[in-house]
Write a protein that holds these residues in place. Sequence first.
Motif, PDB file in Angstrom:
ATOM      1  N   PRO A 427       0.868  -1.004  -0.084  1.00 22.40           N
ATOM      2  CA  PRO A 427      -0.149  -0.083  -0.066  1.00 22.40           C
ATOM      3  C   PRO A 427       0.897   1.228   0.052  1.00 22.40           C
ATOM      4  O   PRO A 427       1.805   1.304   0.609  1.00 22.40           O
ATOM      5  CB  PRO A 427      -0.739   0.015   1.412  1.00 22.40           C
ATOM      6  N   VAL A 428       0.361   2.190  -0.656  1.00 27.43           N
ATOM      7  CA  VAL A 428       1.123   3.677  -0.867  1.00 27.43           C
ATOM      8  C   VAL A 428      -0.097   4.634  -0.411  1.00 27.43           C
ATOM      9  O   VAL A 428      -1.352   4.289  -0.781  1.00 27.43           O
ATOM     10  CB  VAL A 428       1.717   3.774  -1.980  1.00 27.43           C
ATOM     11  N   PRO A 429       0.150   5.656   0.076  1.00 24.30           N
ATOM     12  CA  PRO A 429      -1.030   6.705   0.144  1.00 24.30           C
ATOM     13  C   PRO A 429      -1.487   7.029  -1.084  1.00 24.30           C
ATOM     14  O   PRO A 429      -1.086   7.381  -1.848  1.00 24.30           O
ATOM     15  CB  PRO A 429      -0.386   7.648   0.984  1.00 24.30           C
ATOM     16  N   ALA A 430      -2.888   6.989  -1.200  1.00 21.14           N
ATOM     17  CA  ALA A 430      -3.508   7.668  -2.310  1.00 21.14           C
ATOM     18  C   ALA A 430      -3.740   9.157  -2.193  1.00 21.14           C
ATOM     19  O   ALA A 430      -3.545   9.686  -3.248  1.00 21.14           O
ATOM     20  CB  ALA A 430      -5.166   7.002  -2.459  1.00 21.14           C
ATOM     21  N   HIS A 431      -3.859   9.771  -1.084  1.00 25.71           N
ATOM     22  CA  HIS A 431      -3.467  11.103  -0.797  1.00 25.71           C
ATOM     23  C   HIS A 431      -2.363  11.562  -0.384  1.00 25.71           C
ATOM     24  O   HIS A 431      -1.258  11.630  -1.156  1.00 25.71           O
ATOM     25  CB  HIS A 431      -4.682  11.668  -0.092  1.00 25.71           C
ATOM     26  N   HIS A 432      -2.124  11.641   0.964  1.00 28.88           N
ATOM     27  CA  HIS A 432      -0.783  11.470   1.663  1.00 28.88           C
ATOM     28  C   HIS A 432      -1.028  10.778   3.007  1.00 28.88           C
ATOM     29  O   HIS A 432      -2.144  10.592   3.313  1.00 28.88           O
ATOM     30  CB  HIS A 432      -0.273  13.079   1.774  1.00 28.88           C
ATOM     31  N   PRO A 433      -0.008  10.591   3.651  1.00 29.50           N
ATOM     32  CA  PRO A 433       0.199   9.716   4.691  1.00 29.50           C
ATOM     33  C   PRO A 433      -0.651  10.395   5.922  1.00 29.50           C
ATOM     34  O   PRO A 433      -0.802   9.554   7.132  1.00 29.50           O
ATOM     35  CB  PRO A 433       1.541   9.476   5.155  1.00 29.50           C
ATOM     36  N   PHE A 434      -1.001  11.687   5.921  1.00 27.29           N
ATOM     37  CA  PHE A 434      -1.513  12.273   7.156  1.00 27.29           C
ATOM     38  C   PHE A 434      -3.205  12.302   7.158  1.00 27.29           C
ATOM     39  O   PHE A 434      -3.775  12.946   7.835  1.00 27.29           O
ATOM     40  CB  PHE A 434      -1.122  13.646   7.047  1.00 27.29           C
ATOM     41  N   THR A 435      -3.775  11.398   5.883  1.00 29.29           N
ATOM     42  CA  THR A 435      -5.069  11.423   5.841  1.00 29.29           C
ATOM     43  C   THR A 435      -5.963  10.450   6.893  1.00 29.29           C
ATOM     44  O   THR A 435      -5.379   9.214   6.979  1.00 29.29           O
ATOM     45  CB  THR A 435      -5.580  10.993   4.405  1.00 29.29           C
ATOM     46  N   MET A 436      -7.067  11.025   7.372  1.00 29.24           N
ATOM     47  CA  MET A 436      -7.627  10.218   8.381  1.00 29.24           C
ATOM     48  C   MET A 436      -8.485   9.004   7.718  1.00 29.24           C
ATOM     49  O   MET A 436      -9.212   9.513   6.570  1.00 29.24           O
ATOM     50  CB  MET A 436      -8.473  11.020   9.127  1.00 29.24           C
ATOM     51  N   PRO A 437      -8.470   7.849   8.028  1.00 26.90           N
ATOM     52  CA  PRO A 437      -9.187   6.737   7.452  1.00 26.90           C
ATOM     53  C   PRO A 437     -10.798   7.150   7.821  1.00 26.90           C
ATOM     54  O   PRO A 437     -11.070   7.931   8.413  1.00 26.90           O
ATOM     55  CB  PRO A 437      -8.877   5.394   8.294  1.00 26.90           C
ATOM     56  N   HIS A 438     -11.582   6.652   6.887  1.00 32.36           N
ATOM     57  CA  HIS A 438     -12.961   6.823   7.107  1.00 32.36           C
ATOM     58  C   HIS A 438     -13.336   6.118   8.419  1.00 32.36           C
ATOM     59  O   HIS A 438     -12.801   5.258   8.723  1.00 32.36           O
ATOM     60  CB  HIS A 438     -13.747   5.828   5.730  1.00 32.36           C
ATOM     61  N   GLU A 439     -14.457   6.696   9.265  1.00 31.71           N
ATOM     62  CA  GLU A 439     -14.643   6.332  10.534  1.00 31.71           C
ATOM     63  C   GLU A 439     -14.942   4.826  10.556  1.00 31.71           C
ATOM     64  O   GLU A 439     -14.513   4.238  11.322  1.00 31.71           O
ATOM     65  CB  GLU A 439     -15.701   7.322  11.012  1.00 31.71           C
ATOM     66  N   ASP A 440     -15.788   4.584   9.464  1.00 29.34           N
ATOM     67  CA  ASP A 440     -16.419   3.182   9.377  1.00 29.34           C
ATOM     68  C   ASP A 440     -15.288   2.191   9.044  1.00 29.34           C
ATOM     69  O   ASP A 440     -15.520   0.801   9.213  1.00 29.34           O
ATOM     70  CB  ASP A 440     -17.700   3.242   8.505  1.00 29.34           C
ATOM     71  N   ASP A 441     -14.163   2.803   8.526  1.00 32.31           N
ATOM     72  CA  ASP A 441     -13.305   1.540   7.878  1.00 32.31           C
ATOM     73  C   ASP A 441     -11.999   1.667   9.039  1.00 32.31           C
ATOM     74  O   ASP A 441     -11.026   0.720   8.607  1.00 32.31           O
ATOM     75  CB  ASP A 441     -12.753   1.982   6.628  1.00 32.31           C
TER      76      ASP A 441
END
Length: 574
Positions: A427-441
């Motif tokens: 896995p590599v960040p789709a945006h950047h590594p500081f992005t919060m995962p979706h709460e449900d995930d």
Amino acid sequence: MRTDLCGNLRSSDIGREVVLCGWVDRRREHSEHLAFVDLRDRTGVMQCVVDGGRDLRSEYVVRISGTVQERHGGKSNENLATGEVELQDCTVEVLSVAEPPPFPLDERTDVDENIRLRYRYVDLRKPRLQHNLRVRAKVNSAIRIAMEEQDFVEIETPMLIASTPEGARDFVVPSRMKPGSFYALPQSPQIFKQLCMVGGIDRYYQIARCLRDEDLRADRQFEFMQLDAEASFVTQDDVYQFINHAVRGATEAVTGVRPGEIPSMTWHEAMERFGSDKPDTRFGMELTELTELFSATEFNAFKADCIKGIKVDGGAEYSRNQLDGLTDDVKSWGGKGLVWMKVEPDRSLNSPVAKFCSDAELQGLVDTLDAQPGDLLLIVADRRRTVQNLLGRLRIQIGRPPVTEGGLHFLWVTDFPLFELNEAGTPVPAHHPFTMPHEDDIALLETASGEGFLDIRSQAYDLVLNGWELGSGSVRIHRSDVQQQVLGLLGIGDEEAQAKFGFLLDAFKYGAPPHAGFAIGIDRLAALLAGEENIREVIAYPKTQTGADPMTQAPTPIDDGHLQELGLRVVPQD
Ligand code: ASP
């Protein structure tokens, strides 16, 4: 030096004595003693009737005084704002002589871009660039007003920094004080704006210069400007509101019309319907799901995870050559092939592969795609992501209208995946590594593996305009434990994380508010508002496709002394 500007004079000025300054746009003989000189400045062109004037050449800089009069013989020029008047009884003073321009300054002549950029200062005199740079200035000023109305504070972040992980290559600057060490130029102010949040700034913005060492394209330069923003104690919806206010303000400043509410769509829906995470919603040709229809097919090429099709209205006229061309394109993009079917006047389907499909399948295609006589159906079967990508590209290639047509279609695309997989499947960040995962995930972070990573959604969102990614943003991770977990999944161990952005992780230990932000590409927004397909047309001094500046000759070698001072040696390349 002047009383008026060339483009502003009208019949209401008749009788006035005026002084104008500018460049000689054109000079035409009028009679033995008289010449017409079109004088140009930033506002437009004014026709001046000059005695003699044989010494006046194109692009001479002159000052002309005279009297505004109705045009000779009432011959007005409707294509020109000043077309009803001209300047008579003129006195001309040459302020600068000029060599013949390296290319004609009319818009009709196609000039090689290297030449245009080599003489950018001449190119900038063209009305088109004069207009575009003013559009850009309006965008910047409207954005500043909109952000300040919302209580954002403009803060400048440094240019000489440690690396920011935006997924591109860094431009680096060698340090003289610490030979062998390098600064990175910012790919974005990302980390600094997050640190501003820890610092209690609450609402930050900046019209920031960002640098990324990536291949250049019509919508990408090494350096670009973005409206960069971050806010604390906000939700994703709050960010949409801030950014909506800014882009609607900028659009209104340029076009005079304030866009309405900006709709939104999830990433999943965008991929399913448009085969793109930046759908151009100015036109239809949506991807239609056909997987179910062919679930029991005998046709080997259709025994696949996913089958989708698009309908090209009137496309049955495509020649065999054109269809082969489309098939080649699909193959060159990594597809196995493309099935095409032409819809006959009786709505039967004409295709080299129709014989492999059952009657029910063919009828199902006609019904599902609502195929009408004269249409063309294009069908791809493969893995779902591949089908989406291939048909998405075909849809754009076949259907995308010119940038100036169809109005401005803004769209928020939400719930982007948190990760992409690189070639090694990690896995590599789709945006950047500081992005919060979706709460449900968030729970999936513990359990996901392999392709399962692709199912983890994030709280990242993009703003799209007419098929261009205008900007991206996300809710950030503000807890160091979640941040460390995500970095771990990215294969960035504690030591590396500490070395690369230990300062950010440290900062989070001292009370980080929940925060979220966004960045809008100013070059792209200005280009679309100016009706330009290429961002180089809204940048005063852009680089060519190969990253060069033909005017200053950058990039250039530096001398040995300078290299030595920096502790560098150049290794010759083959
Ligand atoms: N730093 C991101 C970018 O430059 C934008 C953001 O997440 O705010 O694309």
